[in-house]
Structures are given as C-alpha cells and as structure tokens.
Motif scaffolding. Structure first.
Motif, short mmCIF file in Angstrom:
data_model
loop_
_atom_site.label_atom_id
_atom_site.label_comp_id
_atom_site.label_asym_id
_atom_site.label_seq_id
_atom_site.Cartn_x
_atom_site.Cartn_y
_atom_site.Cartn_z
N HIS A 94 35.96 -6.43 -15.63
CA HIS A 94 35.38 -5.24 -14.99
C HIS A 94 36.20 -4.75 -13.79
CE1 HIS A 94 31.43 -5.48 -17.21
NE2 HIS A 94 31.93 -6.69 -17.42
N ASN A 95 37.28 -5.47 -13.49
CA ASN A 95 38.16 -5.09 -12.39
C ASN A 95 37.46 -5.09 -11.04
OD1 ASN A 95 40.47 -4.40 -11.11
ND2 ASN A 95 40.58 -2.28 -11.85
N LYS A 96 36.41 -5.89 -10.87
CA LYS A 96 35.79 -6.10 -9.55
C LYS A 96 34.94 -7.36 -9.62
CE LYS A 96 31.52 -3.42 -9.11
NZ LYS A 96 30.56 -4.42 -9.23
N LEU A 97 34.79 -8.03 -8.48
CA LEU A 97 33.90 -9.19 -8.47
C LEU A 97 32.46 -8.70 -8.59
CD1 LEU A 97 35.73 -11.26 -5.74
CD2 LEU A 97 35.20 -12.08 -8.06
N PRO A 98 31.58 -9.47 -9.21
CA PRO A 98 30.21 -8.97 -9.43
C PRO A 98 29.39 -9.00 -8.15
CG PRO A 98 30.43 -11.23 -10.22
CD PRO A 98 31.78 -10.83 -9.78
N SER A 99 28.45 -8.04 -8.04
CA SER A 99 27.45 -8.12 -6.96
C SER A 99 26.48 -9.25 -7.35
CB SER A 99 26.69 -6.80 -6.87
OG SER A 99 25.95 -6.62 -8.07
N LYS A 100 25.54 -9.55 -6.45
CA LYS A 100 24.55 -10.61 -6.75
C LYS A 100 23.79 -10.31 -8.04
CE LYS A 100 22.26 -13.26 -3.18
NZ LYS A 100 21.38 -13.19 -2.05
N GLU A 101 23.37 -9.05 -8.17
CA GLU A 101 22.56 -8.66 -9.35
C GLU A 101 23.42 -8.70 -10.62
OE1 GLU A 101 22.78 -6.61 -6.56
OE2 GLU A 101 20.97 -7.57 -5.74
N GLU A 102 24.67 -8.21 -10.49
CA GLU A 102 25.56 -8.20 -11.66
C GLU A 102 25.87 -9.62 -12.12
OE1 GLU A 102 27.93 -4.02 -10.70
OE2 GLU A 102 28.57 -5.88 -9.74
N LYS A 103 25.99 -10.51 -11.13
CA LYS A 103 26.29 -11.91 -11.43
C LYS A 103 25.15 -12.53 -12.26
CE LYS A 103 27.35 -15.92 -8.56
NZ LYS A 103 28.72 -16.32 -8.40
N ALA A 105 22.85 -10.92 -14.03
CA ALA A 105 22.74 -10.26 -15.34
C ALA A 105 23.83 -10.75 -16.29
CB ALA A 105 22.83 -8.74 -15.16
N PHE A 106 25.04 -10.93 -15.77
CA PHE A 106 26.17 -11.38 -16.61
C PHE A 106 25.91 -12.80 -17.11
CE2 PHE A 106 30.81 -12.81 -16.76
CZ PHE A 106 31.08 -12.11 -17.93
N ASP A 107 25.47 -13.66 -16.21
CA ASP A 107 25.18 -15.04 -16.56
C ASP A 107 24.11 -15.09 -17.67
OD1 ASP A 107 24.65 -17.74 -16.65
OD2 ASP A 107 23.71 -17.87 -14.69
N LEU A 108 23.04 -14.32 -17.49
CA LEU A 108 21.95 -14.33 -18.48
C LEU A 108 22.44 -13.79 -19.82
CD1 LEU A 108 18.81 -13.22 -16.44
CD2 LEU A 108 19.51 -15.52 -17.13
N GLU A 109 23.25 -12.74 -19.75
CA GLU A 109 23.74 -12.16 -21.01
C GLU A 109 24.59 -13.18 -21.78
OE1 GLU A 109 26.07 -8.51 -20.76
OE2 GLU A 109 26.54 -8.68 -22.90
N LEU A 110 25.45 -13.91 -21.06
CA LEU A 110 26.30 -14.88 -21.75
C LEU A 110 25.48 -16.03 -22.33
CD1 LEU A 110 29.74 -15.21 -19.96
CD2 LEU A 110 28.90 -13.45 -21.47
N ARG A 111 24.44 -16.47 -21.58
CA ARG A 111 23.57 -17.54 -22.12
C ARG A 111 22.94 -17.06 -23.43
NH1 ARG A 111 20.81 -20.85 -17.23
NH2 ARG A 111 22.39 -20.38 -15.67
N HIS A 112 22.45 -15.83 -23.40
CA HIS A 112 21.77 -15.25 -24.55
C HIS A 112 22.72 -15.11 -25.75
CE1 HIS A 112 19.48 -12.23 -26.76
NE2 HIS A 112 20.52 -11.42 -26.68
N ARG A 113 23.99 -14.81 -25.46
CA ARG A 113 24.95 -14.57 -26.55
C ARG A 113 25.67 -15.84 -27.02
NH1 ARG A 113 25.34 -9.31 -27.55
NH2 ARG A 113 25.15 -7.77 -25.87
N ALA A 114 25.34 -17.00 -26.44
CA ALA A 114 26.11 -18.22 -26.76
C ALA A 114 25.85 -18.77 -28.16
CB ALA A 114 25.81 -19.31 -25.72
N PHE A 115 24.79 -18.29 -28.82
CA PHE A 115 24.42 -18.84 -30.14
C PHE A 115 25.32 -18.26 -31.23
CE2 PHE A 115 21.03 -19.39 -27.26
CZ PHE A 115 20.51 -20.63 -27.56
N LEU A 116 25.55 -19.07 -32.27
CA LEU A 116 26.41 -18.61 -33.38
C LEU A 116 25.55 -18.11 -34.53
CD1 LEU A 116 29.02 -21.53 -33.53
CD2 LEU A 116 29.12 -19.39 -32.22
N PRO A 117 26.07 -17.16 -35.31
CA PRO A 117 25.34 -16.79 -36.53
C PRO A 117 25.18 -18.04 -37.39
CG PRO A 117 27.27 -15.38 -36.19
CD PRO A 117 27.36 -16.47 -35.18
#
Ligand code: ACO
Length: 427
Positions: A94-103, A105-117
C-alpha cells in the motif's frame, strides 16, 4: 553536448551513439539503451545482468557498498525493530505503514483468508511420501490459480489487493500442509485466534485436534521469542529488488500469465542453493563439517580454485561490505541463545567459520561476508524447524515482495514482455 546523455563510439567506423541518462532517486542512474540495437545493429552483452536494470521500481532500494536496504524508503533496521511482518506487508503493498485501524483490519482479513479451498487437499494426497515441501509448495501455488481463475483479469485497485492479500494469507497454510504431508502427519487448519506468524508455527507443531502439548523438554510450546524471531526472518526476506526469483516473477508476469503461476515460478527459482536454497545448505554444510577441528580443512577447500566446494551463506551479488539483514539476525541469535537451547556444536562451528573467513585474505579480497542465510539457518534450527522448511519459510516472507513487484509491473503502461537477445556462437 547534452550532459544528461551517454555517448558510445564504435571504434570500427567512429560512429557515435548518444543515449539519455535516466535519473534515480537513490543509487546509480541508468543509461537508456532501449534503442541501442535498433540504431547500431549490436546487442549489449551482460550475462547474469550484472550491469543491467531490467525495470524501474519504487519498491525496494539496496546500496550494496554501504550495506543499506530500504522498503518504500524505510530502513530495514527500523522495520525489523519497530514493526512486525504484517506492517511490512502493508507498507510494501500500500506504499504506507498502516494506521491502527488499518493494521487491525489487515490482520483480520489475512486470518480470514488463511484457509485453503478444500479441493486443494486432494492434490496433496497425490504426492509421494517424503516429497520435498518446496516441490509441493510450487505445485500447490500453481493449483491455487485454478480456484481463483478470475485473478487473471484484475480491473480495480481493490481487485489487485484482494488477489495479493489472498496469496499472502494462504502461502503459510500451503507451506505448513506441505510439511505435514512430507512427514505423513494430518493437516492442521489455521486458527483464526492466532496471529500470522504464530499461526504458522502452530500449523507446523500442533497435534491433530489442534492442541500444542508441552513435552518434557518444552519443544511444543510456542514462545514469544520464537514468534519474534520468525517474524523478523519474514520481515528481512520480504523483498530484495530484482533478485533472481523476482526477475522470474516479473518475466512470467510479463507474458500475461496468472499471478499465482508467476509466484509459483518465483518459488521454483528461489529453491536453488545459489539463492533461497542456501539456508538449507548452510545447515547441511555445518553438519558435514561436523566439528570445530574440521573448519580449517573446509575453509581451505572453499579457497581452492580446483575444488567446487563453496562456503554456503557467504557472498552476495549485491552486498559487498556486509548484508544488513545478516547483522540483524546475528543480534537475534544472541537474544535467542539467552532464552533457548541453541545447538551449541552447530553454533561453535558457525562462529569459527565466521571468525576465520572474516579475517582471511581470500574472503576479504573477494568481499565475501556472511549473508542472511548464514544466520537464518542456525536460528531456524534453534526454533526446531526442520531443514526442508527453511526455504519454504523464505517463500512465506518473500511472497509479498513478489506480488508487489508483479503488481508494479502490471500497472506500468510501458511494460514490455521480458525477451532478452543472445550472442549466437553456434553452427
Ligand atoms: N565460498 C568460496 N568462494 C566464493 C564464495 C563462497 N561462498 N562465493 C563466491 N566465491 C568466490 C568465487 O569462487 C569467485 O572467486 P574467483 O574470483 O577467484 O573466481 C569470487 O568469489 C566471485 O564469486 P562469483 O560467483 O563470481 O560471485 P557472484 O556475485 O556471481 O555470486 C553468490 C554470488 C551466488 C551468492 C555466491 O557468492 C555463492 O555461491 N555463495 C554461496 C551460496 C549462498 O550463500 N547463496 C545465498 C545468497 S543470498 C540469497 O539469495 C538470499
């Protein structure tokens, strides 16, 4: 004469060719040779691209003489000590360090997407027992493109981010499953309550059902220092401008192939022992040397021009003074040795090699210093990570770099298919 140009003279007939010099924000400028063949009928010859910039990029900067590495302008020392790997992923993409909220949200999104089909599991079943995790990793990443075929045509910036976040989140699971397969153990699914790095260690170590048991010598517990060490290793591997595997990712990407197929090609390129495979070879070599008394004999072999033996974990195409990543890991090794039982025999052999090589004329003259792999191998061994998983761990760290570089190349309207020429010497 225009000062911002470079003139070449063909001494055969004194023809002059003038080329623009392209400005760089840091580091060497470059001569734009793209019209050289068209104007002179000659190719430039540079095997291994030691003097050739294959693209312009805003992502990562290396100054090999000064031992400097920056991601998006931030020095690696700052990122490795004040931030974690997910911050670095966010920064690269994203070409910038994340704000607290972005951090968050990003962490949660990656946890959610970690599963394989689930369908991908069948592919794992088809591999022979004891298959090397790198082979499985490459095949499974290619196979992932069949489940996300839509990423072949990305339109909005959001489409690019979803594609990138998905592969960053899934690669640790793909790697952990590859390891479980290689030892004939059941697969451990990601735990959404665990952070990115802790989750990976968990998927390697947990018992079926997901429990992490404490053995009498404490191996199965995940300690904070272990998470920190692995997270630092991921951070230090996140990107490294136009290295061999990234160049492969860009080349495959330049043909219009699926992004996950380009990443899979990068995984294959990384495997070689002159590149990411060196971390596995370092430990193999330390074990081969076997004892401190044998070190001198192997140093002599490394110096012998008639012996193909090379000291693994020494030397680098770009770093000619020190590898800043190695410096950070050396410090990490000291921290770890206070808290964990490091393999003392391996450590002693490594320390002796390091001290001899750093004071030996052969290595000094050729500017051969310990690189990141020299220390990462010993650190990963201390985390009880099996040797075959060292290069997959490099893959996990580097995936963000590859995909960021792939996106940059795709979003460059002037990008061309990568198609070098040759000096033909055959019949
Ligand atoms: N041990 C002994 N001698 C070495 C070593 C080494 N590890 N590395 C280079 N040399 C010598 C070469 O024999 C050569 O000597 P010469 O001038 O007398 O012929 C000279 O140093 C220059 O070596 P090159 O191979 O030309 O250097 P290059 O920049 O092409 O290669 C490389 C860099 C591939 C990393 C090389 O140093 C090497 O093979 N190192 C060991 C493998 C390794 O650690 N790889 C990891 C790299 S870091 C990474 O990918 C994350």
């Amino acid at each position: 004469m225009n000062k911002n140009t470079f003139t070449l003279i063909d001494n055969r007939d004194q023809t002059e060719y003038e080329y623009p010099i392209l400005g760089a924000s840091r580091g060497p400028q470059a001569v734009d040779m793209s019209k050289f063949y068209q104007e002179s009928g000659l190719f430039s010859y540079d095997p291994g691209f030691t003097s050739t910039a294959n693209c312009s990029s805003e992502i990562t900067f290396i100054n090999g003489e000064k031992g400097e590495l920056r991601y998006r302008g931030h020095p690696i020392e700052e990122l490795a000590t004040k931030h974690n790997y997910l911050d670095v992923c966010y920064l690269l993409l994203h070409n910038k360090l994340p704000s607290k909220e972005e951090k968050v949200a990003f962490d949660l999104e990656l946890r959610h997407r970690a599963f394989l089909p689930e369908g991908l599991r069948n592919l794992y079943d088809s591999f022979p027992d004891n298959a090397h995790p790198m082979s499985i990793l490459s095949a499974a990443t290619t196979a992932l493109s069949t489940f996300y075929y839509e990423h072949l045509s990305l339109e909005t910036q959001e489409d690019y981010y979803v594609m990138a976040h998905r592969i960053i989140a899934k690669i640790p699971t793909i790697a952990a499953f590859a390891y479980r397969k290689s030892i004939g153990a059941s697969y451990i699914y990601p735990d959404i309550d665990k952070s990115f790095t802790e989750n990976f260690l968990y998927m390697l170590r947990a018992y079926p059902g997901g429990k992490l048991k404490l053995t009498p010598n404490g191996h199965q517990e995940i300690k904070d220092i272990e998470i920190k060490a692995l997270d630092t290793i991921f951070t230090l591997h996140a990107d490294h401008e136009q290295n061999a595997s990234t160049t492969v990712v860009r080349s495959v990407g330049s043909t219009g192939a699926h992004p996950y197929v380009a990443i899979s090609s990068g995984i294959s390129a990384l495997w070689g022992r002159a590149h990411g495979g060196a971390n596995e070879s370092v430990i193999e070599q330390l074990r081969l040397i076997g004892s401190v008394e044998n070190v001198e004999k192997y140093i002599a072999k490394a110096k012998d021009p008639n012996d193909p033996f090379r000291l693994m974990g020494f030397g680098h195409r770009v770093y000619k003074n020190f590898d800043p990543r190695a410096k950070i890991l050396k410090q990490m090794q000291v921290e770890l040795s206070k808290e964990l039982n490091l393999d003392s025999e391996l450590m002693q052999i490594a320390q002796k090699i390091e001290s001899i090589a750093l004071s030996d004329e052969y290595f000094i003259e050729r500017k051969l210093y310990p690189n990141i792999d020299f220390y990462s191998g010993v650190i990963l061994t201390s985390l009880k990570i099996p040797r075959e998983m060292f290069t997959p761990i490099f893959v996990i760290g580097r995936t963000v770099g590859w995909i960021t570089q792939w996106i940059e190349s795709k979003q460059n309207p002037k990008a061309k298919i990568v198609r070098p020429r040759q000096l033909y010497t055959g019949e």
